[in-house]
Design an enzyme around this catalytic site. Structure first.
Site, PDB file in Angstrom:
ATOM      1  N   SER A 171      -0.035   4.870   5.444  1.00  0.00           N
ATOM      2  CA  SER A 171      -0.765   3.596   5.559  1.00  0.00           C
ATOM      3  C   SER A 171      -2.187   3.762   6.101  1.00  0.00           C
ATOM      4  O   SER A 171      -2.658   2.931   6.878  1.00  0.00           O
ATOM      5  CB  SER A 171       0.033   2.593   6.395  1.00  0.00           C
ATOM      6  OG  SER A 171       1.256   2.284   5.750  1.00  0.00           O
TER       7      SER A 171
ATOM      8  N   ASN B 110      -3.229  10.652  -3.051  1.00  0.00           N
ATOM      9  CA  ASN B 110      -1.978  10.925  -3.756  1.00  0.00           C
ATOM     10  C   ASN B 110      -1.650   9.676  -4.570  1.00  0.00           C
ATOM     11  O   ASN B 110      -1.225   8.671  -4.011  1.00  0.00           O
ATOM     12  CB  ASN B 110      -0.870  11.230  -2.734  1.00  0.00           C
ATOM     13  CG  ASN B 110       0.490  11.397  -3.383  1.00  0.00           C
ATOM     14  OD1 ASN B 110       0.600  11.427  -4.611  1.00  0.00           O
ATOM     15  ND2 ASN B 110       1.525  11.504  -2.556  1.00  0.00           N
ATOM     16  N   TRP B 111      -1.883   9.769  -5.874  1.00  0.00           N
ATOM     17  CA  TRP B 111      -1.702   8.587  -6.726  1.00  0.00           C
ATOM     18  C   TRP B 111      -0.230   8.317  -7.043  1.00  0.00           C
ATOM     19  O   TRP B 111       0.094   7.323  -7.690  1.00  0.00           O
ATOM     20  CB  TRP B 111      -2.510   8.740  -8.020  1.00  0.00           C
ATOM     21  CG  TRP B 111      -4.004   8.650  -7.807  1.00  0.00           C
ATOM     22  CD1 TRP B 111      -4.651   8.386  -6.632  1.00  0.00           C
ATOM     23  CD2 TRP B 111      -5.024   8.816  -8.797  1.00  0.00           C
ATOM     24  NE1 TRP B 111      -6.007   8.373  -6.836  1.00  0.00           N
ATOM     25  CE2 TRP B 111      -6.273   8.640  -8.156  1.00  0.00           C
ATOM     26  CE3 TRP B 111      -5.015   9.103 -10.168  1.00  0.00           C
ATOM     27  CZ2 TRP B 111      -7.494   8.742  -8.835  1.00  0.00           C
ATOM     28  CZ3 TRP B 111      -6.228   9.205 -10.854  1.00  0.00           C
ATOM     29  CH2 TRP B 111      -7.446   9.022 -10.184  1.00  0.00           C
TER      30      TRP B 111
ATOM     31  N   GLY C  29      -2.096   7.264   0.158  1.00  0.00           N
ATOM     32  CA  GLY C  29      -1.327   6.794  -0.989  1.00  0.00           C
ATOM     33  C   GLY C  29      -1.955   5.542  -1.583  1.00  0.00           C
ATOM     34  O   GLY C  29      -2.963   5.605  -2.292  1.00  0.00           O
ATOM     35  N   GLY C  30      -1.386   4.391  -1.239  1.00  0.00           N
ATOM     36  CA  GLY C  30      -1.784   3.111  -1.835  1.00  0.00           C
ATOM     37  C   GLY C  30      -3.285   2.865  -1.876  1.00  0.00           C
ATOM     38  O   GLY C  30      -3.826   2.451  -2.914  1.00  0.00           O
TER      39      GLY C  30
HETATM   40  P1  13P Z   1       0.522   5.233   1.817  1.00  0.00           P
HETATM   41  O1  13P Z   1      -0.911   5.540   2.145  1.00  0.00           O
HETATM   42  O2  13P Z   1       0.699   4.323   0.643  1.00  0.00           O
HETATM   43  O3  13P Z   1       1.290   4.813   3.027  1.00  0.00           O
HETATM   44  O4  13P Z   1       1.195   6.617   1.329  1.00  0.00           O
HETATM   45  C1  13P Z   1       1.050   7.748   2.115  1.00  0.00           C
HETATM   46  C2  13P Z   1       1.535   8.911   1.354  1.00  0.00           C
HETATM   47  O5  13P Z   1       2.727   9.040   1.100  1.00  0.00           O
HETATM   48  C3  13P Z   1       0.547   9.885   0.868  1.00  0.00           C
HETATM   49  O6  13P Z   1       1.162  11.030   0.387  1.00  0.00           O
END
Ligand code: 13P
Length: 243
Positions: A204, A11-12, A225-226
């Protein structure tokens, strides 16, 4: 029943520009092609570019859609537009949408119906806040979000659940393996009518915790995410799921 293939989705969020998206997509061509389903969800404005150079083996997804089919809804994007653009998946009910856009369970259910109508697979996010966890409400909140989303159009294959504890998103704090196992078991129980539906973990996920999380019972993949914005990290997470 045999476990489904792992599903790793990036998820960018609201990140990237044309140059960085091109570089990232080019680097993701190194992804292993061995038994993992992979998906990337760029911002709406990067869908067309992403679709045109989508690395082999990846599905294309969006991060939201409207509950409406078409019409005078300035700024919104319909599920059929996403389908037309080459998307197969759409993330709905992300905590950032629930929080910043006040999306309710009811609205999310309507968006799900629209997405299913257009033939998209929904990645439905559920998850509790830190206060809700600390006050012992985590399972009740997640069950409420989930039950509200189990509309008649849901099948084991057109819907994927992503458990994303809000306090673990973008914070570097990961739910413990025990917390993940407990919540995923609760979700699995609620999904007893939908044998084989995937349940992802998000919050995370990084290369150094992916292997442990991905091999916990009832964890069928990750919503990242990140770390999905860095090709080496995202590829390492995919590798961890493929083992
Ligand atoms: P992170 O991996 O940056 O914690 O984000 C998770 C997320 O919200 C994926 O949709």
């Amino acid at each position: 029943m045999e476990s489904p293939r792992k599903f790793i989705c990036g998820n960018w969020k609201m990140n990237g520009d044309i140059t960085s998206v091109q570089t990232l997509l080019s680097d993701l061509r190194a992804a292993p092609q061995k038994g993992v389903d992979m998906c990337i969800c760029p911002a709406f404005v990067h869908l067309s570019l992403t679709q045109s150079v989508l690395p082999e083996g990846f599905f294309l997804g969006a991060q939201d859609c409207s509950a409406q089919q078409n019409g005078a809804f300035t700024g919104d994007i319909s599920a059929s537009m996403l389908k037309d653009m080459g998307c197969s998946h759409v993330i709905l009910g992300h905590s950032e949408r629930r929080h910043y856009h006040a999306e309710t369970d009811e609205l999310i259910a309507s968006k799900m119906a629209a997405a299913h109508d257009s033939g998209l697979v929904v990645i439905l996010c559920v998850g509790e806040t830190l206060t809700e966890r600390e006050t012992g409400q985590a399972e009740a909140i997640v069950s409420r979000q989930l039950k509200a989303a189990l509309i008649p159009s849901v099948t084991a294959t057109n819907t994927i659940i992503a458990y994303e504890p809000v306090w673990a998103i973008g914070t570097g704090k990961v739910a413990s393996r025990q917390d993940v196992e407990t919540m995923h078991a609760t979700i699995r129980k609620t999904l007893d009518k939908y044998a084989g539906m995937r349940i992802l973990y998000g919050g995370s996920v990084k290369p150094d915790n992916a292997a442990e999380l991905m091999h916990a019972p009832n964890v069928d993949g990750a919503l990242v995410g990140g770390a999905s914005l860095k090709a080496d990290q995202f590829l390492a997470i995919i590798e961890a799921a493929a083992v």
